[in-house]
Structure formats: structure tokens, C-alpha cells
Design a protein around this motif. Structure first.
Motif, PDB file in Angstrom:
ATOM      1  N   PRO A  18      -5.258   0.052   1.899  1.00 31.96           N
ATOM      2  CA  PRO A  18      -5.615  -1.310   2.305  1.00 31.96           C
ATOM      3  C   PRO A  18      -5.355  -1.542   3.797  1.00 31.96           C
ATOM      4  O   PRO A  18      -4.518  -0.873   4.403  1.00 31.96           O
ATOM      5  CB  PRO A  18      -4.717  -2.198   1.453  1.00 31.96           C
ATOM      6  N   GLN A  33      -3.213  -7.048   4.874  1.00 36.10           N
ATOM      7  CA  GLN A  33      -3.855  -7.335   3.591  1.00 36.10           C
ATOM      8  C   GLN A  33      -2.787  -7.789   2.596  1.00 36.10           C
ATOM      9  O   GLN A  33      -1.713  -7.193   2.507  1.00 36.10           O
ATOM     10  CB  GLN A  33      -4.551  -6.077   3.065  1.00 36.10           C
ATOM     11  N   ASP A  45      -4.417  -4.325  -4.746  1.00 38.99           N
ATOM     12  CA  ASP A  45      -5.114  -4.766  -3.541  1.00 38.99           C
ATOM     13  C   ASP A  45      -6.464  -5.280  -4.007  1.00 38.99           C
ATOM     14  O   ASP A  45      -7.312  -4.510  -4.416  1.00 38.99           O
ATOM     15  CB  ASP A  45      -5.291  -3.580  -2.575  1.00 38.99           C
ATOM     16  N   ASP A  58      -8.732  -6.654  -2.276  1.00 37.91           N
ATOM     17  CA  ASP A  58      -9.747  -6.378  -1.258  1.00 37.91           C
ATOM     18  C   ASP A  58     -10.824  -7.452  -1.224  1.00 37.91           C
ATOM     19  O   ASP A  58     -12.012  -7.164  -1.285  1.00 37.91           O
ATOM     20  CB  ASP A  58     -10.373  -5.001  -1.507  1.00 37.91           C
TER      21      ASP A  58
END
Length: 87
Positions: free
Chosen positions: A26, A30, A77, A79
Motif C-alpha cells: 500500500p 494509506q 488495505d 485501496d
């Protein structure tokens, strides 16, 4: 929305080291999420990636207490990147 999962490899106070696949590290800053149960209560901890240590390892800083975290826990994560709506 894609989801990338890593594993906690070390917890040092507010610092959490997380191992991700080398191809899916990541971005710095983040937000990463750890969902777990502590003292019978469901808990979600947000940590922020601060440094890439190499070979898929990310050093992150917790936004709250790390009590109850152990090695091997999943770190997500999400994203989400630029997909947030701004009003």
C-alpha cells in the motif's frame, strides 16, 4: 473496490509492522484496518502506512491503542484511493 490483505509481523507500542505481498504494497499514508476482538468487544483499529521497509514490509502508526494486537492478525488495505465523493 479492491481489497489487499497483509499480516502483522511486529507490534512496538503504536508502531505496527505489516507484511504484504511485494506486488501489492500500500501507498505511504494509506489507511489500513485491523478488525479483531478485544475483551469480548469487536474492535477496528486504523493504522497509517508511514514507511516502506522493503520486501513488502510496511511500518505503520496506530491511530488508537494497540492493546490486544498479536502477530499474524490480518490487516486490510481497502485501496479506495480517489473513489471518495466530495460534496
Amino acid at each position: 473496490m479492491s481489497q489487499n490483505t497483509g499480516k502483522i509481523v511486529q507490534v512496538l507500542g503504536a508502531v505496527v509492522d505489516v507484511q504484504f505481498d511485494v506486488q501489492n504494497v500500500p501507498a505511504i499514508y494509506q489507511a489500513l484496518h485491523i478488525k479483531y476482538e478485544y475483551q469480548g468487544e469487536p474492535t477496528t483499529l486504523t493504522v497509517e502506512g508511514q514507511q516502506h521497509l522493503g520486501e513488502g514490509l510496511v511500518r505503520a502508526v496506530a491511530m488508537s491503542t494497540t492493546e490486544g494486537l498479536v502477530r499474524g492478525m490480518d490487516v486490510i488495505d481497502r485501496d479506495i484511493g480517489d473513489s471518495l465523493d466530495i460534496y
